[in-house]
Design a protein around this motif. Structure first.
Motif, PDB file in Angstrom:
ATOM      1  N   GLU A   1      10.108 -32.269  57.771  1.00 59.27           N
ATOM      2  CA  GLU A   1      10.294 -33.253  56.708  1.00 59.27           C
ATOM      3  C   GLU A   1      11.749 -33.245  56.252  1.00 59.27           C
ATOM      4  OE1 GLU A   1       8.010 -34.468  52.568  1.00 59.27           O
ATOM      5  OE2 GLU A   1       7.999 -32.396  53.244  1.00 59.27           O
ATOM      6  N   ALA A   2      12.317 -34.425  56.047  1.00 60.49           N
ATOM      7  CA  ALA A   2      13.682 -34.522  55.549  1.00 60.49           C
ATOM      8  C   ALA A   2      13.714 -34.083  54.097  1.00 60.49           C
ATOM      9  CB  ALA A   2      14.187 -35.953  55.678  1.00 60.49           C
ATOM     10  N   ALA A   3      14.476 -33.053  53.802  1.00 61.69           N
ATOM     11  CA  ALA A   3      14.524 -32.541  52.440  1.00 61.69           C
ATOM     12  C   ALA A   3      15.851 -31.850  52.206  1.00 61.69           C
ATOM     13  CB  ALA A   3      13.371 -31.561  52.182  1.00 61.69           C
ATOM     14  N   GLY A   4      16.421 -32.072  51.048  1.00 55.74           N
ATOM     15  CA  GLY A   4      17.654 -31.407  50.659  1.00 55.74           C
ATOM     16  C   GLY A   4      17.850 -31.555  49.173  1.00 55.74           C
ATOM     17  N   THR A   5      18.836 -30.852  48.646  1.00 60.98           N
ATOM     18  CA  THR A   5      19.073 -30.916  47.214  1.00 60.98           C
ATOM     19  C   THR A   5      20.475 -30.443  46.882  1.00 60.98           C
ATOM     20  OG1 THR A   5      18.209 -30.248  45.028  1.00 60.98           O
ATOM     21  CG2 THR A   5      18.192 -28.579  46.768  1.00 60.98           C
ATOM     22  N   THR A   6      21.014 -30.968  45.806  1.00 60.80           N
ATOM     23  CA  THR A   6      22.188 -30.368  45.189  1.00 60.80           C
ATOM     24  C   THR A   6      21.696 -29.201  44.335  1.00 60.80           C
ATOM     25  OG1 THR A   6      22.139 -31.653  43.130  1.00 60.80           O
ATOM     26  CG2 THR A   6      23.217 -32.664  45.047  1.00 60.80           C
ATOM     27  N   LEU A   7      22.602 -28.347  43.897  1.00 61.62           N
ATOM     28  CA  LEU A   7      22.229 -27.258  43.004  1.00 61.62           C
ATOM     29  C   LEU A   7      23.446 -26.865  42.177  1.00 61.62           C
ATOM     30  CD1 LEU A   7      20.132 -25.217  41.999  1.00 61.62           C
ATOM     31  CD2 LEU A   7      20.888 -23.661  43.813  1.00 61.62           C
ATOM     32  N   THR A   8      23.313 -26.995  40.880  1.00 57.20           N
ATOM     33  CA  THR A   8      24.371 -26.590  39.956  1.00 57.20           C
ATOM     34  C   THR A   8      23.737 -25.730  38.882  1.00 57.20           C
ATOM     35  OG1 THR A   8      25.646 -28.601  40.383  1.00 57.20           O
ATOM     36  CG2 THR A   8      26.142 -27.410  38.364  1.00 57.20           C
ATOM     37  N   ALA A   9      24.231 -24.496  38.754  1.00 56.58           N
ATOM     38  CA  ALA A   9      23.584 -23.549  37.838  1.00 56.58           C
ATOM     39  C   ALA A   9      24.625 -22.667  37.174  1.00 56.58           C
ATOM     40  CB  ALA A   9      22.565 -22.694  38.586  1.00 56.58           C
ATOM     41  N   MET A  10      24.281 -22.201  35.979  1.00 59.81           N
ATOM     42  CA  MET A  10      25.132 -21.262  35.252  1.00 59.81           C
ATOM     43  C   MET A  10      24.276 -20.097  34.789  1.00 59.81           C
ATOM     44  SD  MET A  10      27.678 -23.779  33.074  1.00 59.81           S
ATOM     45  CE  MET A  10      29.103 -22.676  33.182  1.00 59.81           C
ATOM     46  N   LEU A  11      24.824 -18.900  34.955  1.00 57.89           N
ATOM     47  CA  LEU A  11      24.124 -17.675  34.548  1.00 57.89           C
ATOM     48  C   LEU A  11      24.869 -17.040  33.384  1.00 57.89           C
ATOM     49  CD1 LEU A  11      21.901 -15.532  35.114  1.00 57.89           C
ATOM     50  CD2 LEU A  11      23.577 -14.377  36.568  1.00 57.89           C
ATOM     51  N   TRP A  12      24.169 -16.881  32.272  1.00 60.40           N
ATOM     52  CA  TRP A  12      24.758 -16.275  31.075  1.00 60.40           C
ATOM     53  C   TRP A  12      24.798 -14.764  31.251  1.00 60.40           C
ATOM     54  CZ3 TRP A  12      27.719 -16.947  27.168  1.00 60.40           C
ATOM     55  CH2 TRP A  12      27.640 -16.129  26.031  1.00 60.40           C
ATOM     56  N   THR A  13      26.004 -14.184  31.124  1.00 56.50           N
ATOM     57  CA  THR A  13      26.161 -12.734  31.308  1.00 56.50           C
ATOM     58  C   THR A  13      26.251 -11.988  29.994  1.00 56.50           C
ATOM     59  OG1 THR A  13      28.583 -12.746  31.317  1.00 56.50           O
ATOM     60  CG2 THR A  13      27.472 -13.225  33.413  1.00 56.50           C
ATOM     61  N   GLY A  14      26.272 -12.706  28.890  1.00 61.43           N
ATOM     62  CA  GLY A  14      26.438 -12.066  27.582  1.00 61.43           C
ATOM     63  C   GLY A  14      27.786 -12.370  26.972  1.00 61.43           C
ATOM     64  N   THR A  15      28.790 -12.570  27.798  1.00 59.07           N
ATOM     65  CA  THR A  15      30.133 -12.906  27.308  1.00 59.07           C
ATOM     66  C   THR A  15      30.783 -13.980  28.167  1.00 59.07           C
ATOM     67  OG1 THR A  15      30.965 -11.068  28.617  1.00 59.07           O
ATOM     68  CG2 THR A  15      30.622 -10.669  26.265  1.00 59.07           C
ATOM     69  N   GLN A  16      30.194 -14.282  29.308  1.00 59.56           N
ATOM     70  CA  GLN A  16      30.710 -15.284  30.218  1.00 59.56           C
ATOM     71  C   GLN A  16      29.552 -16.059  30.839  1.00 59.56           C
ATOM     72  OE1 GLN A  16      33.073 -12.846  32.968  1.00 59.56           O
ATOM     73  NE2 GLN A  16      34.902 -13.827  32.174  1.00 59.56           N
ATOM     74  N   LEU A  17      29.906 -17.196  31.441  1.00 56.75           N
ATOM     75  CA  LEU A  17      28.954 -17.965  32.234  1.00 56.75           C
ATOM     76  C   LEU A  17      29.464 -17.999  33.668  1.00 56.75           C
ATOM     77  CD1 LEU A  17      28.337 -20.701  29.596  1.00 56.75           C
ATOM     78  CD2 LEU A  17      26.469 -19.570  30.794  1.00 56.75           C
ATOM     79  N   ALA A  18      28.625 -17.542  34.587  1.00 52.96           N
ATOM     80  CA  ALA A  18      28.967 -17.598  36.009  1.00 52.96           C
ATOM     81  C   ALA A  18      28.392 -18.888  36.576  1.00 52.96           C
ATOM     82  CB  ALA A  18      28.380 -16.388  36.731  1.00 52.96           C
ATOM     83  N   LEU A  19      29.253 -19.677  37.221  1.00 54.87           N
ATOM     84  CA  LEU A  19      28.873 -20.996  37.726  1.00 54.87           C
ATOM     85  C   LEU A  19      28.739 -20.967  39.241  1.00 54.87           C
ATOM     86  CD1 LEU A  19      28.677 -24.177  37.601  1.00 54.87           C
ATOM     87  CD2 LEU A  19      31.173 -24.176  37.702  1.00 54.87           C
ATOM     88  N   VAL A  20      27.649 -21.545  39.752  1.00 53.04           N
ATOM     89  CA  VAL A  20      27.507 -21.827  41.183  1.00 53.04           C
ATOM     90  C   VAL A  20      27.210 -23.314  41.307  1.00 53.04           C
ATOM     91  CG1 VAL A  20      26.785 -19.524  41.904  1.00 53.04           C
ATOM     92  CG2 VAL A  20      25.070 -21.134  41.127  1.00 53.04           C
ATOM     93  N   HIS A  21      27.876 -23.960  42.284  1.00 54.52           N
ATOM     94  CA  HIS A  21      27.823 -25.420  42.331  1.00 54.52           C
ATOM     95  C   HIS A  21      27.867 -25.899  43.775  1.00 54.52           C
ATOM     96  CE1 HIS A  21      28.827 -29.617  41.691  1.00 54.52           C
ATOM     97  NE2 HIS A  21      30.018 -29.458  42.256  1.00 54.52           N
ATOM     98  N   ILE A  22      26.873 -26.728  44.146  1.00 53.56           N
ATOM     99  CA  ILE A  22      26.807 -27.326  45.479  1.00 53.56           C
ATOM    100  C   ILE A  22      26.369 -28.781  45.290  1.00 53.56           C
ATOM    101  CG2 ILE A  22      25.762 -27.212  47.781  1.00 53.56           C
ATOM    102  CD1 ILE A  22      24.892 -24.315  47.033  1.00 53.56           C
ATOM    103  N   GLY A  23      27.224 -29.733  45.664  1.00 52.55           N
ATOM    104  CA  GLY A  23      26.814 -31.134  45.603  1.00 52.55           C
ATOM    105  C   GLY A  23      27.547 -31.927  44.544  1.00 52.55           C
ATOM    106  N   ASP A  24      26.853 -32.909  43.952  1.00 53.78           N
ATOM    107  CA  ASP A  24      27.514 -33.816  43.019  1.00 53.78           C
ATOM    108  C   ASP A  24      26.890 -33.858  41.638  1.00 53.78           C
ATOM    109  OD1 ASP A  24      25.197 -35.136  43.700  1.00 53.78           O
ATOM    110  OD2 ASP A  24      26.144 -37.065  44.115  1.00 53.78           O
ATOM    111  N   SER A  25      25.992 -32.914  41.321  1.00 47.50           N
ATOM    112  CA  SER A  25      25.652 -32.743  39.914  1.00 47.50           C
ATOM    113  C   SER A  25      26.886 -32.142  39.241  1.00 47.50           C
ATOM    114  CB  SER A  25      24.430 -31.833  39.761  1.00 47.50           C
ATOM    115  OG  SER A  25      23.285 -32.455  40.317  1.00 47.50           O
TER     116      SER A  25
END
Length: 364
Positions: free
Chosen positions: A209-233
């Motif tokens: 099946e044709a399937a895919g997705t963008t993924l944009t996420a941020m992880l709160w570390t307590g004092t910083q936000l770690a960003l991971v980003h793939i796509g156009d969100s």
């Protein structure tokens, strides 16, 4: 026609005799004649143009197999092949630059919690996703928790389960205890799980099946936000009243803007505006952009799918984020704006505010 010795030809073409012997063995640059007695390779002056092209392509870092392909093409197609190769090189460099930036930030970071005067920070958040007014189903997934914020925009016939699977694969980050020194490895492992989850949705074989997705996420570390980003969100940061876009779209149109081939005003109506160059899915480049974002009290973050950013002007997004204080009300208003502009796509928003946490009273 006087033939050139390998030494003379090497000097004229800026290729070493050793390289010329290798290219002969590979069939890439065959001598005009090989002396039957001495075995010396002799080259025709007319071969210099091809030899110089090979030298230039090697200087670009093009693999020999691809150089062989370019050398068989006419000038126009050869130029297109070189352009495609260099676009991939620049994408690879951009991915390495993102990783280098993340590593520099990660390794040079000192935990502000070590300071006696620092105050504990947290986030308050809301997430909302809507089908819009045109699409029959919603292929977006939006999620907000005490540590993880995420938006995924699925595409293809299996887009909805793909986006849900990608976000679900990150949810273990909510509960995992991640030492500061292991943050990069934890994020990399989470992206790997997300990629495998998307592959699991699409299945295997020619009938997959044709399937895919963008993924944009941020992880709160307590004092910083770690960003991971793939796509156009996208992720926007509202800080001190100013709105900044802190992600870079992984699209064909954005790469054309970066190369100066089109202007930003042309991008909105470009026929390839939705064509991704990075995504999670079979055959896609799933290399994430990664960075660490220092958190300040009063910061507000917006994660959104392109169902918002392509139809709602940046000044309207700024107005909502600046005017409406409650995250839940802000995400509702942003989605209402997208639907008020025709709602041509699914739209998802996550709003998160960095706030001071109440400190427990000191015991006597």
């Amino acid at each position: 026609m006087e033939l050139l010795t390998i030494g003379t030809f090497a000097k004229a073409s800026r290729l070493s005799p050793k390289a010329l012997r290798l290219y002969d063995e590979l069939g890439l640059l065959t001598p005009a004649r090989v002396d039957a007695v001495t075995g010396y390779r002799l080259y025709a002056p007319a071969q210099l143009d091809q030899a110089r092209l090979v030298a230039w392509l090697r200087r670009l870092g093009m693999p020999l197999a691809r150089i062989q392909q370019v050398c068989t093409l006419e000038a126009g197609p050869a130029a297109e092949e070189i352009r495609a190769f260099w676009a991939q090189v620049e994408a690879d460099i951009a991915a390495r630059r993102d990783l280098a930036t993340f590593l520099i930030d990660h390794l040079s970071w000192k935990d502000p919690a070590m300071s006696a005067i620092s105050k504990p920070l947290g986030i308050r958040y809301a997430a909302l996703s809507d089908t819009g007014l045109v699409r029959e189903s919603n292929q977006d997934t939006a999620y907000a928790g005490s540590r993880l914020l995420a938006v995924a925009d699925g595409f293809g016939s299996g887009g909805a389960p793909a986006s849900a699977a990608a976000v679900d694969a990150l949810k273990s980050l909510e509960t995992d205890s991640i030492p500061a020194g292991s943050l990069l490895n934890a994020l990399e492992a989470a992206i790997g799980r997300a990629e495998q989850a998307v592959h699991g949705v699409s299945g295997t074989g020619p009938s997959a099946e044709a399937a895919g997705t963008t993924l944009t996420a941020m992880l709160w570390t307590g004092t910083q936000l770690a960003l991971v980003h793939i796509g156009d969100s996208r992720v926007h940061l509202l800080r001190d009243g100013e709105l900044f876009q802190i992600t870079h779209d992984h699209t064909v149109v954005q790469s054309m803007i970066d190369e100066g081939r089109i202007g930003p005003e042309e991008a909105a109506s470009h026929p390839q505006r939705s064509l991704l160059i990075r995504a999670l899915g079979r055959g896609a480049d799933g290399t994430p952009a990664m960075r660490l974002q220092d958190a300040r009290r009063g910061d507000r973050y917006l994660l959104c799918s392109d169902g918002l950013s392509t139809v709602v002007p940046a000044e309207e997004i700024h107005r909502v984020l600046h005017r409406i204080s409650e995250p839940e009300e802000a995400v509702r208003e942003l989605i209402a704006l997208a639907n008020g502009s025709g709602g041509p796509d699914n739209v998802s928003c996550v709003v998160a505010d960095v706030v001071e946490l109440p400190q427990a009273p000191k015991s006597r």
